[in-house]
Design a protein around this motif. Structure first.
Motif, PDB file in Angstrom:
ATOM      1  N   SER A  97      44.616  27.952  57.377  1.00  0.00           N
ATOM      2  CA  SER A  97      44.400  29.398  57.345  1.00  0.00           C
ATOM      3  C   SER A  97      44.263  29.931  55.922  1.00  0.00           C
ATOM      4  CB  SER A  97      45.554  30.113  58.052  1.00  0.00           C
ATOM      5  OG  SER A  97      46.794  29.804  57.416  1.00  0.00           O
ATOM      6  N   LEU A  98      44.767  29.184  54.933  1.00  0.00           N
ATOM      7  CA  LEU A  98      44.703  29.611  53.542  1.00  0.00           C
ATOM      8  C   LEU A  98      43.526  29.002  52.787  1.00  0.00           C
ATOM      9  CD1 LEU A  98      48.486  29.453  52.528  1.00  0.00           C
ATOM     10  CD2 LEU A  98      47.151  31.454  53.237  1.00  0.00           C
ATOM     11  N   VAL A  99      42.803  28.087  53.420  1.00  0.00           N
ATOM     12  CA  VAL A  99      41.677  27.429  52.753  1.00  0.00           C
ATOM     13  C   VAL A  99      40.618  28.446  52.302  1.00  0.00           C
ATOM     14  CG1 VAL A  99      39.738  25.833  53.087  1.00  0.00           C
ATOM     15  CG2 VAL A  99      42.030  25.184  53.808  1.00  0.00           C
ATOM     16  N   PRO A 100      40.212  29.437  53.153  1.00  0.00           N
ATOM     17  CA  PRO A 100      39.233  30.426  52.666  1.00  0.00           C
ATOM     18  C   PRO A 100      39.712  31.211  51.446  1.00  0.00           C
ATOM     19  CG  PRO A 100      39.383  30.510  55.053  1.00  0.00           C
ATOM     20  CD  PRO A 100      40.497  29.621  54.583  1.00  0.00           C
ATOM     21  N   LEU A 101      41.023  31.484  51.362  1.00  0.00           N
ATOM     22  CA  LEU A 101      41.551  32.220  50.213  1.00  0.00           C
ATOM     23  C   LEU A 101      41.418  31.396  48.938  1.00  0.00           C
ATOM     24  CD1 LEU A 101      43.021  34.603  48.960  1.00  0.00           C
ATOM     25  CD2 LEU A 101      45.192  33.545  49.634  1.00  0.00           C
ATOM     26  N   VAL A 102      41.765  30.114  49.014  1.00  0.00           N
ATOM     27  CA  VAL A 102      41.620  29.242  47.846  1.00  0.00           C
ATOM     28  C   VAL A 102      40.149  29.127  47.462  1.00  0.00           C
ATOM     29  CG1 VAL A 102      42.035  26.929  46.940  1.00  0.00           C
ATOM     30  CG2 VAL A 102      43.698  27.968  48.491  1.00  0.00           C
ATOM     31  N   ALA A 103      39.281  29.005  48.469  1.00  0.00           N
ATOM     32  CA  ALA A 103      37.844  28.924  48.201  1.00  0.00           C
ATOM     33  C   ALA A 103      37.341  30.193  47.530  1.00  0.00           C
ATOM     34  CB  ALA A 103      37.087  28.670  49.501  1.00  0.00           C
ATOM     35  N   LEU A 104      37.858  31.338  47.944  1.00  0.00           N
ATOM     36  CA  LEU A 104      37.466  32.606  47.326  1.00  0.00           C
ATOM     37  C   LEU A 104      37.866  32.642  45.854  1.00  0.00           C
ATOM     38  CD1 LEU A 104      36.543  35.569  47.279  1.00  0.00           C
ATOM     39  CD2 LEU A 104      38.805  36.188  48.164  1.00  0.00           C
ATOM     40  N   LEU A 105      39.091  32.232  45.549  1.00  0.00           N
ATOM     41  CA  LEU A 105      39.573  32.287  44.166  1.00  0.00           C
ATOM     42  C   LEU A 105      38.768  31.369  43.259  1.00  0.00           C
ATOM     43  CD1 LEU A 105      43.434  32.365  44.805  1.00  0.00           C
ATOM     44  CD2 LEU A 105      41.933  34.274  44.207  1.00  0.00           C
ATOM     45  N   THR A 106      38.522  30.136  43.701  1.00  0.00           N
ATOM     46  CA  THR A 106      37.745  29.211  42.862  1.00  0.00           C
ATOM     47  C   THR A 106      36.278  29.625  42.797  1.00  0.00           C
ATOM     48  OG1 THR A 106      37.448  27.743  44.775  1.00  0.00           O
ATOM     49  CG2 THR A 106      39.282  27.263  43.294  1.00  0.00           C
ATOM     50  N   GLY A 107      35.747  30.180  43.892  1.00  0.00           N
ATOM     51  CA  GLY A 107      34.368  30.660  43.870  1.00  0.00           C
ATOM     52  C   GLY A 107      34.189  31.806  42.892  1.00  0.00           C
ATOM     53  N   LEU A 108      35.139  32.746  42.896  1.00  0.00           N
ATOM     54  CA  LEU A 108      35.093  33.856  41.939  1.00  0.00           C
ATOM     55  C   LEU A 108      35.224  33.353  40.507  1.00  0.00           C
ATOM     56  CD1 LEU A 108      37.169  36.774  43.499  1.00  0.00           C
ATOM     57  CD2 LEU A 108      34.778  36.829  42.784  1.00  0.00           C
ATOM     58  N   GLY A 109      36.137  32.408  40.307  1.00  0.00           N
ATOM     59  CA  GLY A 109      36.320  31.861  38.967  1.00  0.00           C
ATOM     60  C   GLY A 109      35.054  31.209  38.438  1.00  0.00           C
ATOM     61  N   GLY A 110      34.401  30.417  39.279  1.00  0.00           N
ATOM     62  CA  GLY A 110      33.162  29.768  38.861  1.00  0.00           C
ATOM     63  C   GLY A 110      32.050  30.762  38.582  1.00  0.00           C
ATOM     64  N   LEU A 111      31.918  31.773  39.451  1.00  0.00           N
ATOM     65  CA  LEU A 111      30.868  32.776  39.265  1.00  0.00           C
ATOM     66  C   LEU A 111      31.100  33.593  37.994  1.00  0.00           C
ATOM     67  CD1 LEU A 111      28.385  34.297  40.335  1.00  0.00           C
ATOM     68  CD2 LEU A 111      29.942  35.773  41.602  1.00  0.00           C
ATOM     69  N   LEU A 112      32.332  33.991  37.741  1.00  0.00           N
ATOM     70  CA  LEU A 112      32.624  34.789  36.540  1.00  0.00           C
ATOM     71  C   LEU A 112      32.391  33.987  35.268  1.00  0.00           C
ATOM     72  CD1 LEU A 112      35.824  36.723  37.682  1.00  0.00           C
ATOM     73  CD2 LEU A 112      33.493  37.589  37.450  1.00  0.00           C
ATOM     74  N   LEU A 113      32.696  32.676  35.320  1.00  0.00           N
ATOM     75  CA  LEU A 113      32.430  31.832  34.159  1.00  0.00           C
ATOM     76  C   LEU A 113      30.930  31.740  33.884  1.00  0.00           C
ATOM     77  CD1 LEU A 113      33.374  29.928  31.948  1.00  0.00           C
ATOM     78  CD2 LEU A 113      33.408  28.070  33.630  1.00  0.00           C
ATOM     79  N   VAL A 114      30.146  31.549  34.942  1.00  0.00           N
ATOM     80  CA  VAL A 114      28.690  31.497  34.787  1.00  0.00           C
ATOM     81  C   VAL A 114      28.162  32.829  34.260  1.00  0.00           C
ATOM     82  CG1 VAL A 114      26.514  31.322  36.069  1.00  0.00           C
ATOM     83  CG2 VAL A 114      28.354  29.700  36.514  1.00  0.00           C
ATOM     84  N   TYR A 115      28.704  33.919  34.772  1.00  0.00           N
ATOM     85  CA  TYR A 115      28.273  35.260  34.353  1.00  0.00           C
ATOM     86  C   TYR A 115      28.566  35.484  32.865  1.00  0.00           C
ATOM     87  CZ  TYR A 115      28.200  40.375  34.100  1.00  0.00           C
ATOM     88  OH  TYR A 115      27.946  41.663  33.744  1.00  0.00           O
ATOM     89  N   ARG A 116      29.743  35.068  32.416  1.00  0.00           N
ATOM     90  CA  ARG A 116      30.098  35.238  31.003  1.00  0.00           C
ATOM     91  C   ARG A 116      29.197  34.410  30.097  1.00  0.00           C
ATOM     92  NH1 ARG A 116      34.691  37.554  29.176  1.00  0.00           N
ATOM     93  NH2 ARG A 116      36.111  38.459  30.720  1.00  0.00           N
ATOM     94  N   LEU A 117      28.860  33.201  30.544  1.00  0.00           N
ATOM     95  CA  LEU A 117      28.001  32.345  29.734  1.00  0.00           C
ATOM     96  C   LEU A 117      26.577  32.888  29.648  1.00  0.00           C
ATOM     97  CD1 LEU A 117      29.158  28.807  30.965  1.00  0.00           C
ATOM     98  CD2 LEU A 117      29.621  29.855  28.745  1.00  0.00           C
ATOM     99  N   ALA A 118      26.130  33.568  30.708  1.00  0.00           N
ATOM    100  CA  ALA A 118      24.742  34.050  30.743  1.00  0.00           C
ATOM    101  C   ALA A 118      24.588  35.429  30.101  1.00  0.00           C
ATOM    102  CB  ALA A 118      24.247  34.106  32.190  1.00  0.00           C
ATOM    103  N   ARG A 119      25.682  36.169  29.917  1.00  0.00           N
ATOM    104  CA  ARG A 119      25.614  37.532  29.396  1.00  0.00           C
ATOM    105  C   ARG A 119      25.723  37.532  27.871  1.00  0.00           C
ATOM    106  NH1 ARG A 119      26.545  42.751  31.424  1.00  0.00           N
ATOM    107  NH2 ARG A 119      27.469  44.186  29.914  1.00  0.00           N
ATOM    108  N   ARG A 120      24.802  38.228  27.236  1.00  0.00           N
ATOM    109  CA  ARG A 120      24.824  38.318  25.779  1.00  0.00           C
ATOM    110  C   ARG A 120      24.252  39.675  25.359  1.00  0.00           C
ATOM    111  NH1 ARG A 120      22.258  33.935  21.445  1.00  0.00           N
ATOM    112  NH2 ARG A 120      23.073  34.957  19.556  1.00  0.00           N
ATOM    113  N   ASP A 121      24.983  40.375  24.510  1.00  0.00           N
ATOM    114  CA  ASP A 121      24.576  41.694  24.019  1.00  0.00           C
ATOM    115  C   ASP A 121      24.309  42.667  25.165  1.00  0.00           C
ATOM    116  OD1 ASP A 121      24.726  40.743  21.413  1.00  0.00           O
ATOM    117  OD2 ASP A 121      22.630  40.078  21.426  1.00  0.00           O
TER     118      ASP A 121
END
Length: 316
Positions: A97-121
């Motif tokens: 029952s907690l697997v989707p929650l863990v997936a959400l946290l790691t999915g958000l973490g990965g997306l935010l990391l990609v977003y930070r790497l792609a954003r400039r100025d």
């Protein structure tokens, strides 16, 4: 066009319910065929439609907020990051029952990391985003491979699951996914006008009263929630969110009041048709993971977008 789309969708649902390793004759149902239709085939067809709608809706939001026509849950690394969290949760014995929650946290973490790497100025570079998404997919795949090796007993079936498919479907899981999709869809439609303004440059959107940072963060969280729930139930099914928003925009325009709905409907149509093809393409009752079918379709579409919009990508 709208009537034709609805006709194709209903026809696809009916055909998917009747076709498979056992062909069902609707006007002369035997007891076995009735059990197959209502106990197995119908929930699976509805489940594939809901998952397709979730992926289509998330892809539409990703492409708008990231201003990148190649953005979806797969190319941004959100799906592989969510899959990584789901795999680790399963391997470590975390309650299902907690697997989707863990997936959400790691999915958000990965997306935010990609977003930070792609954003400039203050701007997002589409090429940098795709490259960062590829790196995220590679890293997540490496960790998943290590998990498969180290936790071999608990992850014996994880290889098949990571290909994407509807292997264990029941009415309870269907209800969970329908609820998540309905809530996310309502939240996005209530902010459709603000999302339209987000398509402008950030300064113009802020001048018109949009809190860009808050709206983009909200969109990321809800879209990644859709991806996380889908991945935790079906594994990685890529490129649905890449294809259908483009088709929706070309047929019904870019207004998010329409694009959200038709991206969801086209996602449901595409994934239901792909799952039907995956069930009947191999003779003898063998089943092909639906993620392979969508990857073949999406890969060709991805190459088409790269070819037709190459100059715009390299020169921003």
């Amino acid at each position: 066009m709208k009537r034709l789309l609805w006709f194709l969708f209903v026809l696809t649902l009916i055909g998917s319910c009747l076709l498979g390793s056992t062909t069902i004759h609707p006007f002369n149902l035997t007891a076995v065929e009735r059990d197959i239709l209502f106990g197995l085939r119908l929930p699976r067809v509805l489940f594939s439609a809901v998952i397709g709608a979730m992926l289509g809706l998330s892809g539409s939001v990703y492409q708008l907020t990231l201003k990148n026509p190649l953005a979806d849950s797969f190319t941004t690394g959100a799906a592989s990051s969510a899959a990584l969290g789901a795999v680790l949760a399963i391997a470590l014995g975390i309650p299902l029952s907690l697997v989707p929650l863990v997936a959400l946290l790691t999915g958000l973490g990965g997306l935010l990391l990609v977003y930070r790497l792609a954003r400039r100025d203050g701007f997002i570079n589409p090429v940098s985003m795709i490259l960062a998404g590829i790196v995220m997919n590679i890293v997540a795949s490496a960790v998943i491979s290590f998990s498969k090796y180290y936790f071999e007993d608990s992850l014996s079936s994880i290889v098949f699951w990571l290909m994407g498919g509807f292997f264990v479907v029941d009415w309870e899981k269907l209800l969970v996914c329908v609820t998540v999709f309905a809530v996310a869809y309502l939240l996005f439609t209530r902010r459709a006008l603000q999302l339209n303004l987000l398509a402008l440059d950030e300064h113009s959107a802020q001048t018109l009263g949009v809190n860009v940072h808050r709206l983009r963060s909200f969109a990321f969280v809800i879209a990644t929630l859709l991806v996380a729930v889908a991945v935790s139930h079906t594994g990685i099914i890529g490129f649905v969110g890449l294809i259908v928003p483009h088709i929706a925009r070309s047929l019904f325009g870019s207004d998010m009041r329409h694009n959200l709905f038709y991206s969801s409907l086209l996602g449901a149509l595409l994934l239901t048709a792909a799952d039907t093809l995956a069930r009947i393409i191999i003779p003898g009752g063998a089943e092909l993971p639906v993620g392979i079918v969508t990857a073949l379709l999406g890969g060709g579409f991805f190459l088409y977008l790269l070819q037709t919009r190459r100059e715009r990508f390299w020169h921003g």
